[in-house]
Write a protein that holds these residues in place. Sequence first.
Motif, mmCIF file in Angstrom:
data_model
loop_
_atom_site.group_PDB
_atom_site.id
_atom_site.type_symbol
_atom_site.label_atom_id
_atom_site.label_comp_id
_atom_site.label_asym_id
_atom_site.label_seq_id
_atom_site.Cartn_x
_atom_site.Cartn_y
_atom_site.Cartn_z
ATOM 1 N N ASN A 15 59.867 46.926 40.308
ATOM 2 C CA ASN A 15 59.892 46.170 39.047
ATOM 3 C C ASN A 15 59.903 44.702 39.443
ATOM 4 O OD1 ASN A 15 60.279 45.077 36.524
ATOM 5 N ND2 ASN A 15 61.953 46.450 35.948
ATOM 6 N N ARG A 18 59.545 41.171 35.535
ATOM 7 C CA ARG A 18 59.966 41.830 34.301
ATOM 8 C C ARG A 18 59.569 41.064 33.043
ATOM 9 N NH1 ARG A 18 66.058 42.279 36.279
ATOM 10 N NH2 ARG A 18 65.228 40.903 37.875
ATOM 11 N N GLN A 23 61.200 45.555 31.391
ATOM 12 C CA GLN A 23 60.191 46.452 31.938
ATOM 13 C C GLN A 23 59.194 45.683 32.805
ATOM 14 O OE1 GLN A 23 58.385 48.430 28.555
ATOM 15 N NE2 GLN A 23 59.955 50.020 28.549
ATOM 16 N N PRO A 24 58.530 46.362 33.766
ATOM 17 C CA PRO A 24 57.477 45.695 34.530
ATOM 18 C C PRO A 24 56.396 45.169 33.580
ATOM 19 C CG PRO A 24 58.011 47.825 35.493
ATOM 20 C CD PRO A 24 58.721 47.771 34.175
ATOM 21 N N THR A 221 54.749 53.116 32.696
ATOM 22 C CA THR A 221 56.096 52.691 33.059
ATOM 23 C C THR A 221 57.024 53.904 33.059
ATOM 24 O OG1 THR A 221 55.759 50.487 32.125
ATOM 25 C CG2 THR A 221 58.033 51.208 32.421
ATOM 26 N N PHE A 248 60.483 51.043 36.067
ATOM 27 C CA PHE A 248 59.687 50.742 37.254
ATOM 28 C C PHE A 248 58.274 51.274 37.071
ATOM 29 C CE2 PHE A 248 61.227 55.018 38.110
ATOM 30 C CZ PHE A 248 60.141 55.658 38.683
#
Length: 400
Positions: A15, A18, A23-24, A221, A248
């Motif tokens: 990740n 962010r 979240q990525p 995700t 991730f």
Amino acid sequence: MIIELHLLQSFPVSNLNRDDVGQPKTATFGGAVRGRISSQCLKRSARQLFTLHGLSEDETGVRTKRLLHQAAVILADKGLGEEEHTRLVVEEGLAELGFHVDRNTRLTEYLLFVGRGATTFLVDYCIAKWTDLSARAAKKLAAAAKAAEKKDGAKASAKASEKAAKSKPSKEVLAEAARILDARRVADVALFGRMIADNKGFNVDAASQVAHAISTHAVATEFDYYTAVDDAKPDDASGADMIGTVDFNSACYYRYANVDLHQLDRNLDGVEDLVARTAKAWLYSFVHARPSGKQNSMAALTMPHTLLGVVRDNGSWNLANAFLKPVDSLDVMADSTDRMTQHFDSLRRFYGSAGIRSVTAAAVAGTLTHVDQEDVVSSLDDFAGRVLASASVGTGVSVP
């Protein structure tokens, strides 16, 4: 003269960069959701490596809102008054130089990208004008205390302060501000540019362009459900003492960046040795750059697998369209490498090779298609040496 750098780099569970909900980061490209690492994130990751690849710390810059605090501490250490008083003096100095300071946070209105000597120059300016700035600070402090007794007076004081903060600096004062913001020996400001909305004269046109990295394939995700147990928990107690999730993804990214050596030369005031070392540091740092997000818990410390370096007189080609159709195979890196080199070869055949001085390619696996074998090298040092040597020809700059 332009150096282009094309990289393919696969990260496992990670990740790295962010979004606002943790979240990525992602982007939709070619109708599919892709993993994304922002250009700003990649630039910061590269900047932090410059001193490992040939630049000294005083040749790099800092992005900060805290010039006021740093200068105030130095002035207080010099015995010019308590820190609260020196803060007020520096605030007056910054306002006189044309930089608005938030009265609540004591931070400048925006992040200033400056050289390491900026704080020292600001301190020198405040000392040179100490009597005037100190008197104004004391007057405003007294006015604020008096205004606290009268609501209308407080409003008037605030308006007066705002007007003073936004007054237009004289030519002499602008010259002092230019000295504080001088970036002619600051490599990363020269590379990535600077914009100051209140005074365009302090802007620096970036010599380097950096794309958002995107995955060559579609991503989803995922999340890691974790629990933690209290080590001091009694033996007869059970259950987790902490529960949570971490988002991730896993992705193979296409990364692209370029640097215009002529613009870099202009930004660095034609200092040949500094231009050469900056170009070298730029190349090595971007190859080694790895975002720091969640690395302590995921250790996605991988290196680029495929490198393509292009030196050209003009024009630039981002090769992201090689992945407009997402790669969909079990050998993502090999197929991504094939797609990238094939797309570059197709562009060369369609648009011609005019202006392209050299092409250099390398891969950890050593196997490359759609590239002339004489353009393939076997190590990073060979790759960097060939790219930089080619860029030296005709630029007037000898790049090591």
